[in-house]
Design an enzyme around this catalytic site. Structure first.
Site, mmCIF file in Angstrom:
data_model
loop_
_atom_site.group_PDB
_atom_site.id
_atom_site.type_symbol
_atom_site.label_atom_id
_atom_site.label_comp_id
_atom_site.label_asym_id
_atom_site.label_seq_id
_atom_site.Cartn_x
_atom_site.Cartn_y
_atom_site.Cartn_z
ATOM 1 N N CYS A 1 -38.239 -7.937 33.402
ATOM 2 C CA CYS A 1 -39.334 -7.070 33.841
ATOM 3 C C CYS A 1 -40.443 -7.078 32.777
ATOM 4 O O CYS A 1 -41.065 -6.180 32.395
ATOM 5 C CB CYS A 1 -38.970 -5.779 34.152
ATOM 6 S SG CYS A 1 -38.082 -5.573 35.614
ATOM 7 N N LYS B 1 -29.722 5.177 32.568
ATOM 8 C CA LYS B 1 -29.281 4.282 31.190
ATOM 9 C C LYS B 1 -28.679 5.151 30.033
ATOM 10 O O LYS B 1 -28.392 4.708 28.857
ATOM 11 C CB LYS B 1 -30.618 3.765 30.454
ATOM 12 C CG LYS B 1 -31.368 2.698 31.257
ATOM 13 C CD LYS B 1 -32.479 2.109 30.854
ATOM 14 C CE LYS B 1 -33.123 0.706 31.220
ATOM 15 N NZ LYS B 1 -33.227 0.851 32.616
ATOM 16 N N HIS C 1 -42.419 -3.382 29.118
ATOM 17 C CA HIS C 1 -41.720 -3.613 30.432
ATOM 18 C C HIS C 1 -42.707 -3.510 31.469
ATOM 19 O O HIS C 1 -43.825 -2.705 31.271
ATOM 20 C CB HIS C 1 -40.702 -2.692 30.543
ATOM 21 C CG HIS C 1 -39.868 -2.396 31.759
ATOM 22 N ND1 HIS C 1 -40.217 -1.905 32.904
ATOM 23 C CD2 HIS C 1 -38.593 -2.830 31.799
ATOM 24 C CE1 HIS C 1 -39.295 -2.048 33.792
ATOM 25 N NE2 HIS C 1 -38.257 -2.608 33.021
ATOM 26 N N ASP D 1 -41.732 5.648 25.703
ATOM 27 C CA ASP D 1 -40.867 5.236 26.957
ATOM 28 C C ASP D 1 -39.308 4.948 26.052
ATOM 29 O O ASP D 1 -39.263 4.207 25.354
ATOM 30 C CB ASP D 1 -41.252 3.771 27.340
ATOM 31 C CG ASP D 1 -40.162 3.155 28.106
ATOM 32 O OD1 ASP D 1 -39.139 3.788 28.262
ATOM 33 O OD2 ASP D 1 -40.576 2.067 28.833
ATOM 34 N N GLN E 1 -34.752 2.770 26.765
ATOM 35 C CA GLN E 1 -33.921 2.118 25.943
ATOM 36 C C GLN E 1 -33.159 2.930 24.488
ATOM 37 O O GLN E 1 -32.744 2.296 23.793
ATOM 38 C CB GLN E 1 -34.092 0.400 25.471
ATOM 39 C CG GLN E 1 -34.321 -0.197 26.512
ATOM 40 C CD GLN E 1 -33.261 -0.455 27.577
ATOM 41 O OE1 GLN E 1 -32.088 -0.409 27.226
ATOM 42 N NE2 GLN E 1 -33.768 -0.920 29.048
#
Lengths: 311, 400
Positions: free
Chosen positions: B358, B217, B114, B191, B194
């Site tokens: 993105c 999220k 991303h 990261d 998600q």
């Protein structure tokens, strides 16, 4: 192609709606990229197309499919229609400003800016008041001898002629506007009484004699008749009183009106006026250019002086 | 897991009008989160920590509780390893700007990160002359050990990777990656944007050095996020944002920083957001991860099976549902992605994302214009997944 159409349409709607203004801005960005030979990368056309297809899908899948397959063609058709429509709108606005009618000088078709056709209404020969139906293109001063008509000659290079009827609504509407026009412009001014209605025909010899006997008082006489009610103008005794009040001798006027010379002169004047192909009043000529119906001040002024926005 | 009961907590889903499949962008919030935010503004709208009155002290205690809650939620050893941020992006930027990188240090990332895990490093390459190395994933978008191993060396100071790709939902074998990276002396930044709202997080067990995720999220409010760092790693960081709330004392010439984590939380914090985040994590914690995983896999399975039946659809990434965490991206050569998403919204109230999500770099590299992304969450129903597939078939039918 679609983004150009969308830009034009959304720009107009955007005047009234902020949300459409944002879309118009997006469309402009797309158009700008296109005219600078860059690809439109905002996805604007895609998004708008999708919205249209989506809306259509809820009604008819077949129509939505048709719309999708023929979108470019439909966009072209819309583009041409939009350009044509803008052109005619622009022309209409131009004509309205210049001539007081969307359709052009002395054209009496429907005009959205003058829906009742007030700027083109005339009193027709025969006595009815309505939108004129004569041949507007044929009104002319060619071969018309105006030398026996009342005139204020100030030695100007510009000549205007006002042909009207004292008891006709549209002449009465135009007259004050025309007077304002006269007061603001140095022109040679000729006035002709053309009685559309029979009730004021008797004023023809009276007017002729009044002008012959006193040119200065005559113009006051004309002003007075336009100020007076139509009913009064139809009464000889009222007009006689007006003349007397203005300082005319009633005997002298009566004697003059009954003379054969006057009758001949009035008949000739009528013949001359018919040569203009007049079909209704008011009819105004400004340097030989004929205007049928009561026009706004700006139209008279512009025709005489041309486009002078800096005035 | 009672889906019916869960959906009642999400006011937005109450009347079943909308089908929300854009959870990779942000999740929906349960009523409890909204209530927590409202409660802050109505009952104790004050500053925490800076004042001594009772409400300020009470608020400070609540925030401390949330920090503890977050640390437990992600399996950290101590609450002081938790730093509140605005989002994942800020967390990564904090590391990029605070970690003691020197010229020629290498940061290793994958080819489908991303922008938030790409641009901060590219900027650092310009400002600090570090090197950004990019290894490729397999053609089906899955993890490529060979490519990774080729790039991994003792020069690599940081391996920064998204656990689950927001592009295709593919999850990397992060535990092995952490071990392998540590063998080369590289630190690992994961990261979890998600991941955190879909699978259980156990940072200490995994051994990752840093971990970031976004509140929005994980059922939380927008403007909230978390950076986790091992205590010893956080101690190495030099704060890149300082000011109020980060210092114990100042003179006209010097300052004394507060301890960790406060020194990294400059300015007045988003109290209501943090409290909302706390409620969100509490809510997630009340549902078994295994149930969430099983349900999301089922949803993914339905969608992938449905997509495979539509002619010419290209699914990005592997087709096996167990290799994805609820994110399915696809494109059609004859139907534009933006049009698909707009029409799905207009005709069936289905919300999916279209575009490049993105990850422009990946699309540019692969020559793919864009795609449609459907991303599920545990509150989506089987019926919603089926309806999405059916409506998509209709849309593709019209557009092709």
């Amino acid at each position: 192609m679609f983004c150009i159409v969308a830009f034009l349409v959304l720009s107009i709607i955007g005047i009234f709606s902020a949300s459409h203004r944002a879309l118009a801005k997006e469309a402009f960005d797309c158009v700008f990229r296109r005219i600078t030979f860059r690809p439109c990368n905002t996805g604007f056309s895609e998004k708008m197309k999708a919205q249209l297809i989506g809306k259509m899908m809820t009604k008819s899948i077949r129509v939505a499919r048709f719309l999708n397959r023929n979108f470019e063609l439909l966009s072209w058709i819309l583009f041409i229609l939009t350009v044509a429509s803008l052109f005619w709108t622009g022309k209409g606005l131009y004509n309205f400003y210049m001539y007081g009618s969307c359709n052009g000088l002395n054209k009496s078709g429907f005009c959205a800016l003058d829906p009742t056709g007030e700027n083109n209404k005339i009193s027709q020969a025969g006595g009815s008041c309505s939108i004129g139906s004569g041949d507007e293109s044929k009104v002319t001063l060619k071969d018309v001898n105006l030398s026996t008509f009342p005139i204020k000659d100030i030695g100007s290079k510009d000549n205007v002629v006002f042909i009207g009827c004292f008891n006709c609504d549209y002449t009465r509407k135009a007259y004050p506007i025309f007077k304002e026009f006269l007061s603001k412009n140095k022109v040679n001014y000729t006035f002709a009484h053309y009685p559309v209605k029979g009730e004021t025909s008797y004023l023809l010899p009276i007017g002729y004699c009044a002008y012959q006997q006193d040119k200065e008082k005559y113009w006051k006489f004309v002003d007075k008749l336009f100020e007076s009610s139509k009913e009064d103008n139809a009464k000889p005794e009222y007009v006689g009183k007006v003349l007397t009040d203005l300082g005319y001798s009633s005997e002298s006027i009566t004697k003059c009106t009954q003379s054969p010379e006057t009758k001949t002169a009035v008949a000739r004047q009528r013949i001359e006026l018919e040569k203009t192909n007049i079909y209704g009043t008011p009819l105004v000529f400004i340097n030989n250019r004929g205007l049928v119906g009561p026009k706004p001040f700006r139209v008279y002024d512009r025709i005489l002086n041309g486009l002078k926005f800096w005035k | 897991m009672s889906l019916l009961k869960i959906r009642k907590d999400f006011t937005f889903l109450d009347d079943n009008k909308w089908i929300y499949l854009d959870n990779a962008c942000q999740s929906l919030r349960p009523r409890q989160v909204v209530d927590a935010i409202k409660e802050y503004y109505e009952n104790y709208p004050v500053c925490a920590g800076r004042s001594n009155y009772r409400l300020a002290v009470e608020l400070q205690q609540k925030l401390t509780d949330v920090r503890l809650l977050v640390s437990k939620f992600i399996g950290a050893k101590k609450p002081t390893e938790v730093i509140f941020t605005r989002n994942t992006t800020e967390g990564i930027n904090l590391i990029a700007n605070s970690y003691p990188f020197v010229e020629d240090d290498v940061v290793l990332i994958s080819d489908k990160e991303h922008n938030s895990n790409l641009v901060p490093w590219l900027l650092l390459a310009k400002t600090k002359k570090i090197k950004v190395e990019i290894f490729s994933t397999n053609i089906d978008s899955t993890w490529n050990w060979e490519s990774f191993n080729q790039k991994l060396s003792s020069k690599v100071k940081m391996v920064s990777l998204g656990i689950t790709s927001n592009l295709d939902g593919v999850t990397i074998p992060f535990e092995e990656i952490i071990k392998k990276s540590h063998q080369f002396g590289a630190k690992v930044l994961l990261d979890g944007a998600q991941w955190a709202g879909h699978r259980q997080t156990e940072v200490s067990k995994w051994g990752t050095d840093f971990f970031v995720f976004s509140g929005h999220k994980t059922l939380g409010p927008t403007g909230t996020g978390v950076l986790y760092g091992k205590e010893e790693e956080l101690a190495k960081l030099q704060p890149y944002q300082v000011g109020g709330s980060t210092v114990a004392d100042t003179s006209y010439t010097d300052f004394e920083l507060l301890g960790i984590p406060e020194r990294f939380e400059a300015g007045l914090q988003d109290y209501s957001g943090i409290l909302g985040l706390g409620e969100a994590l509490r809510y997630l914690g009340s549902i078994a991860w295994s149930e969430i995983e099983a349900h999301e896999k089922k949803l993914t399975e339905i969608i992938i099976e449905g997509l495979e039946k539509i002619p010419d659809i290209n699914i990005i990434g592997p087709k096996e549902s167990d290799k994805r965490n609820g994110i399915i991206s696809f494109y059609h050569p004859k139907a534009q992605s933006h049009q698909i998403s707009i029409i799905l919204d207009q005709t069936a109230n289905i919300m999916v994302r279209s575009g490049r999500h993105c990850v422009h770099s990946w699309f540019n590299d692969r020559g793919v214009k864009d795609c449609v992304r459907a991303s599920t969450a545990f509150y989506n129903t089987i019926e919603e997944a089926e309806r999405f597939v059916n409506e998509l078939k209709k849309v593709i039918g019209v557009l092709t």
